[in-house]
Design an enzyme around this catalytic site. Structure first.
Site, mmCIF file in Angstrom:
data_model
loop_
_atom_site.group_PDB
_atom_site.id
_atom_site.type_symbol
_atom_site.label_atom_id
_atom_site.label_comp_id
_atom_site.label_asym_id
_atom_site.label_seq_id
_atom_site.Cartn_x
_atom_site.Cartn_y
_atom_site.Cartn_z
ATOM 1 N N GLU A 285 1.527 47.152 61.121
ATOM 2 C CA GLU A 285 2.975 46.866 61.152
ATOM 3 C C GLU A 285 3.264 45.362 61.173
ATOM 4 O O GLU A 285 4.267 44.918 60.633
ATOM 5 C CB GLU A 285 3.659 47.574 62.319
ATOM 6 C CG GLU A 285 3.183 47.133 63.688
ATOM 7 C CD GLU A 285 3.941 47.814 64.831
ATOM 8 O OE1 GLU A 285 5.031 48.342 64.619
ATOM 9 O OE2 GLU A 285 3.417 47.789 65.963
ATOM 10 N N GLY B 253 4.833 50.069 76.593
ATOM 11 C CA GLY B 253 4.555 51.233 75.742
ATOM 12 C C GLY B 253 3.499 52.123 76.390
ATOM 13 O O GLY B 253 2.463 51.651 76.820
ATOM 14 N N ARG C 91 -5.261 61.775 52.719
ATOM 15 C CA ARG C 91 -6.226 61.638 51.627
ATOM 16 C C ARG C 91 -6.345 62.949 50.829
ATOM 17 O O ARG C 91 -6.522 62.926 49.616
ATOM 18 C CB ARG C 91 -7.598 61.208 52.166
ATOM 19 C CG ARG C 91 -8.579 60.852 51.058
ATOM 20 C CD ARG C 91 -9.895 60.358 51.615
ATOM 21 N NE ARG C 91 -9.868 58.978 52.062
ATOM 22 C CZ ARG C 91 -9.835 57.915 51.252
ATOM 23 N NH1 ARG C 91 -9.801 58.076 49.943
ATOM 24 N NH2 ARG C 91 -9.836 56.702 51.737
ATOM 25 N N GLY D 188 2.996 42.775 77.409
ATOM 26 C CA GLY D 188 4.251 42.466 78.102
ATOM 27 C C GLY D 188 4.123 42.749 79.587
ATOM 28 O O GLY D 188 4.655 42.020 80.436
ATOM 29 N N ASP E 275 -2.541 48.919 71.160
ATOM 30 C CA ASP E 275 -2.670 47.762 70.255
ATOM 31 C C ASP E 275 -4.037 47.078 70.367
ATOM 32 O O ASP E 275 -4.445 46.370 69.452
ATOM 33 C CB ASP E 275 -1.579 46.723 70.544
ATOM 34 C CG ASP E 275 -0.196 47.287 70.364
ATOM 35 O OD1 ASP E 275 -0.059 48.271 69.611
ATOM 36 O OD2 ASP E 275 0.755 46.759 70.972
ATOM 37 N N ARG F 245 3.581 56.524 47.331
ATOM 38 C CA ARG F 245 4.215 57.213 48.469
ATOM 39 C C ARG F 245 3.909 56.421 49.732
ATOM 40 O O ARG F 245 2.828 55.831 49.844
ATOM 41 C CB ARG F 245 3.665 58.631 48.638
ATOM 42 C CG ARG F 245 4.041 59.561 47.495
ATOM 43 C CD ARG F 245 5.519 59.949 47.591
ATOM 44 N NE ARG F 245 5.854 60.970 46.618
ATOM 45 C CZ ARG F 245 6.243 60.738 45.360
ATOM 46 N NH1 ARG F 245 6.312 59.495 44.902
ATOM 47 N NH2 ARG F 245 6.560 61.740 44.566
#
Ligand code: F6P
Length: 321
Positions: free
Chosen positions: A225, A13, A157, A106, A130, A246
């Site tokens: 996640e 990534g 917000r 990775g 990350d 939401r």
């Protein structure tokens, strides 16, 4: 063996700051009389010999750009024997004496295979939004990603308070909760869900209902996640509280954009450190930082579970909410 020519690649990534690191490695290597060959599309480009000589000017005007001019890819083939043989042949055929590899978890795994099994001289630069690599407080790209997510949540917000709503905001981080925790702390989120802590839905929903009864109507819940999807969590909260929710998935937005000053400075430090290791023939290392100082870790231990004090950060969030 004297190192004369290095190969440089970005893999996995992308993250903000990769270009700044490429610029540093190229210019600092040339300053130290090394030749640099850019390898395009990560390990896949190495296997397919997508190479181009890089000079001082090849890296002009990239310090401020997100992404990577060398392109990047995920390459499962490098974890196979056949892929590794092709990569090693490409390295030898193109007279590459050592590699500088910029990437995350990775990418380190692939580098470890090439170093440990095939004795390829190489050094990694710990780079991923990350921040899940062990042996470094901060990976390259992390600071920018935190700030990008923070800017988005500040905007959320505004609408959350105006319309008195509950928002569940999902951030990246793979299976590490650090990004969510830092973004949640910086944005003043009421709740942060991370994979390292067991979710207690009934407690969260109880707090929301109690808060609601006392007139607190808007909530920002940041979810990593790795702790679940915003959609599932939002639906559950709606079911359990009878309040409208939401959801927002920030997704790949967090991977882009101009790197912050902190990430550009980190890129300069880590890039020079990587070249210095190559010049000293110290291979199989990952460069990162502890506090303001450089920290060099064996690639194998960089891939181990990151040592981090999540509890005290989490406690702080609880106190400040
Ligand atoms: O490792 C960086 C990262 O952005 C993770 O946070 C995320 O889980 C993953 O990559 C997404 O990968 P891809 O871009 O291949 O979908």
């Amino acid at each position: 063996m004297q190192i004369k020519r290095i190969g440089l690649l970005t893999s996995g990534g992308d993250c903000p700051g990769m270009n700044a690191a490429i610029r540093t490695v190229v210019r600092y290597a040339i300053h130290n009389k090394l030749e640099v060959v850019g390898i395009f599309r990560g390990y896949a480009g190495l296997i397919n010999e997508e190479l181009k000589e890089l000079n001082h000017r090849s890296v002009s005007n990239i310090i401020n750009r997100g992404g990577t001019i060398l392109k990047t890819a995920r390459c499962p083939e490098l974890l196979t024997e056949e892929g590794q043989i092709r990569a090693v042949q490409a390295i030898k055929k193109n007279n590459i004496d050592a590699l500088v590899i910029i990437g995350g978890n990775g990418t380190h795994r692939g580098a470890w295979e090439l170093f440990n099994k095939w004795k390829i001289p190489l050094v990694c630069i710990a780079s991923t939004i990350d921040n899940d690599l062990n042996g470094t407080d901060r990976t390259l790209g992390y600071d920018t990603a935190v700030n990008t997510a923070l800017e988005a949540i500040d905007k959320i917000r505004d609408t959350a308070t105006s319309m008195e709503r509950i928002f569940v905001v999902e951030v990246m981080g793979r299976d590490c909760g650090l990004l969510a925790l830092h973004v949640g702390l910086a944005s003043g989120a009421e709740e942060i869900l991370i994979p390292e802590k067991k979710l207690d839905f009934s407690k969260i929903c109880h707090d929301i209902v109690q808060g609601n009864l006392k007139g607190k109507i808007s909530w920002i819940i940041v979810v990593a996640e790795g702790a679940g999807s915003a959609k599932e969590i939002g639906t559950k909260i709606e079911e359990m509280t009878d309040l409208e929710v939401r959801t927002v998935v920030l997704g790949h937005v967090q991977r882009g954009g101009a790197p912050t000053a902190n990430d550009r400075i980190l890129a300069a430090k880590l890039g020079t450190a990587a070249v210095d290791l190559i010049l000293k023939s110290e291979f199989g290392k990952s460069v990162g930082v502890k506090g303001e100082n450089l920290n060099i870790t064996d690639i194998k231990s960089a891939m181990e579970k990151k040592e981090m004090d999540l509890d005290s950060l989490y406690r702080l969030v609880r106190i400040l909410t």
